[in-house]
Design a protein around this motif. Structure first.
Motif, PDB file in Angstrom:
ATOM      1  N   ARG A 170      -5.737   2.772   5.968  1.00  0.00           N
ATOM      2  CA  ARG A 170      -4.737   1.830   5.486  1.00  0.00           C
ATOM      3  C   ARG A 170      -4.210   0.998   6.648  1.00  0.00           C
ATOM      4  NH1 ARG A 170      -0.157   5.708   3.338  1.00  0.00           N
ATOM      5  NH2 ARG A 170      -1.986   6.846   2.620  1.00  0.00           N
ATOM      6  N   TYR A 195      -0.508  -0.841   3.202  1.00  0.00           N
ATOM      7  CA  TYR A 195      -1.457  -1.457   2.258  1.00  0.00           C
ATOM      8  C   TYR A 195      -2.788  -0.715   2.351  1.00  0.00           C
ATOM      9  CZ  TYR A 195      -4.781  -4.558   0.054  1.00  0.00           C
ATOM     10  OH  TYR A 195      -5.772  -5.058  -0.747  1.00  0.00           O
ATOM     11  N   ILE A 213      -0.121   0.412  -2.549  1.00  0.00           N
ATOM     12  CA  ILE A 213       0.851   0.065  -1.517  1.00  0.00           C
ATOM     13  C   ILE A 213       1.880   1.177  -1.369  1.00  0.00           C
ATOM     14  CG2 ILE A 213       0.596  -2.427  -1.879  1.00  0.00           C
ATOM     15  CD1 ILE A 213       3.287  -2.326  -3.393  1.00  0.00           C
ATOM     16  N   TYR A 215       5.963   1.930   0.834  1.00  0.00           N
ATOM     17  CA  TYR A 215       7.083   1.337   1.566  1.00  0.00           C
ATOM     18  C   TYR A 215       7.966   2.455   2.106  1.00  0.00           C
ATOM     19  CZ  TYR A 215       9.083   2.469  -2.942  1.00  0.00           C
ATOM     20  OH  TYR A 215       9.446   3.146  -4.075  1.00  0.00           O
TER      21      TYR A 215
END
Length: 426
Positions: A170, A195, A213, A215
């Motif tokens: 990633r 990502y 994704i 975060y």
């Protein structure tokens, strides 16, 4: 340069236990005094040296850090182990860094330890360990980086209810800012975006696994208490494929199971850490920590036998004291508690939460004569007593993680470790 090497036995049976973790999850949460051999030499080449009289002058450096350790967790030396089969050498750092091409700006490219403070007595770099390959720039308190990271296996439930694990690379975008508070204190803010591209056998081919994704947001405060004492409190939340928060995992180590679409939408991870060190007086130092991690994957429904746990949490706390009898003789004492919770597979009796209390005593010789928790080298003589509850003894039968010590010696209430260890850094 960091290194540790030693030897250890079970005093009841005489069997070697060198490098055999007594902790519930097989890592260093709960204490690291029983760790195996490990060498980490670092070579730093100053291509253009910093100028002490003029800190604004540009400088360049190359940093190389290999690591060496036995793959079977035992002895690192060829004389006590099978050198050709058991010694592993890996490259941890290889990067070029330059500073002051623009005043106060540092730029690096390569692979490096990208992290800040750690709980040394638990061997855990908490909050922002993103050691990886990539590039970054730091300007005063602002730190930015783009990293390529291979995360832990992503667990996906197949149509037949079996689980497949896929390891994928990633890209991680990182932004951190350290805000000074009254000169000696600080608050660090951190954000990450992960990502993961779709897994395809060929470019443009059919996706074997979808893109996804993640975060992360976090904040860490540090109080400088003077005389080398400090307290650090850190909180971190991650979502999606960045939900890693179990068993010392970083945010990139995705936990739990994907949903029916093969994605981790709705997955969450949380970490809270408090770490402090207090130099009470020239005779005594206290170092302690408490840590809680919890991760939940994106799958719904009960856990099936043979599949990974979709929800996991761990709590560990420990305290180490240093009694400075003389400049060269210190007594280290350590007490820790650890427990964890994972989903119980459907149809399996719940044994409760595994738990362990561990106590170590380590008379230590300190050649440097420094009265400090950070003094090295150390020559230690270590005895450790571990006490396991009933759930820890029966964890394997319930499909839960099992302490390597119990896996080796079988279910038991008490575990013993007796050994000697050298540890150094410079």
């Amino acid at each position: 340069m960091y290194g540790r090497i030693g030897t250890a036995w079970n005093p009841q049976s005489g069997r070697f236990v060198h490098g055999l973790s007594m902790n519930l999850l097989g890592n260093t949460l709960g204490g690291r005094l029983e760790e195996g051999d490990y060498l980490e030499p670092t070579l730093k080449l100053n291509i253009v040296k910093p100028v002490a009289d003029d800190p604004t002058k540009p400088w360049f450096q190359l940093v190389l850090t290999p690591s060496m350790f036995p793959t079977n967790g035992s002895f690192i030396t060829a004389f006590s182990n099978n050198f050709t089969d058991k010694l592993r050498i890996e490259l941890f750092q290889a990067y070029l860094e330059t500073g002051n091409l623009v005043p106060d700006l540092r730029i690096w490219v390569g692979t490096r330890f990208y992290r800040s403070t750690d709980i040394h007595i638990a061997d855990y770099f908490f909050f922002n360990d993103l050691s990886a390959q990539g590039f970054g720039a730091k300007y005063k308190g602002l730190d930015l980086a783009v990293l390529m990271k291979t995360g832990g296996p992503l667990d996906v439930i197949n149509a037949d209810d079996s689980t497949s694990s896929i390891t994928r690379q990633r890209t991680v975008f990182v932004a951190q800012y350290v805000l000074p508070v009254q000169d000696k204190h600080s608050v660090t803010f951190m954000g990450q975006f992960h990502y993961l591209p779709a897994a395809r056998a060929t470019i443009g081919g059919e996706a074997a696994a979808p893109s996804d994704i993640g975060y992360v947001g976090g904040v860490k405060g540090r109080l400088d208490l003077g005389n080398g004492s400090f307290n650090e409190l850190a909180l971190r939340v991650g979502g999606g494929i960045a939900n890693g928060a179990f068993n010392k995992s970083g945010t990139w180590d995705t936990q739990g199971l994907a949903n029916e679409d093969g994605k981790f939408s709705g997955a969450l991870g949380f970490e809270a850490v408090d770490h402090f060190l207090f130099n009470v007086n020239p005779m005594f130092t206290l170092n302690a920590y408490a840590l809680f991690q919890s991760s939940k994957g994106a799958a719904d429904g009960p856990r099936l036998l043979g599949t990974a746990s979709n929800e996991s949490s761990v709590f560990a706390a420990g305290v180490r004291t240093f009694v400075y009898f003389t400049d060269h003789f210190h007594l280290i004492n350590e007490l820790s508690y650890q427990t964890f919770k994972q989903e119980i597979p459907e149809g399996v009796d719940d044994p409760g939460m595994p738990g362990e209390v561990k106590f170590s005593i380590a008379p230590t010789l300190v050649p440097s004569g420094e009265r400090s928790a950070w003094a090295r080298p150390h020559l230690r003589f270590i005895y450790t007593l571990a006490v396991y509850n009933e759930a820890a003894r029966n964890a394997g039968a319930a499909g839960l993680a099992v302490s390597p010590y119990i896996a080796t010696f079988g279910p038991r209430t008490f575990g013993h470790y007796l050994g000697a260890r050298a540890e150094w850094w410079f």
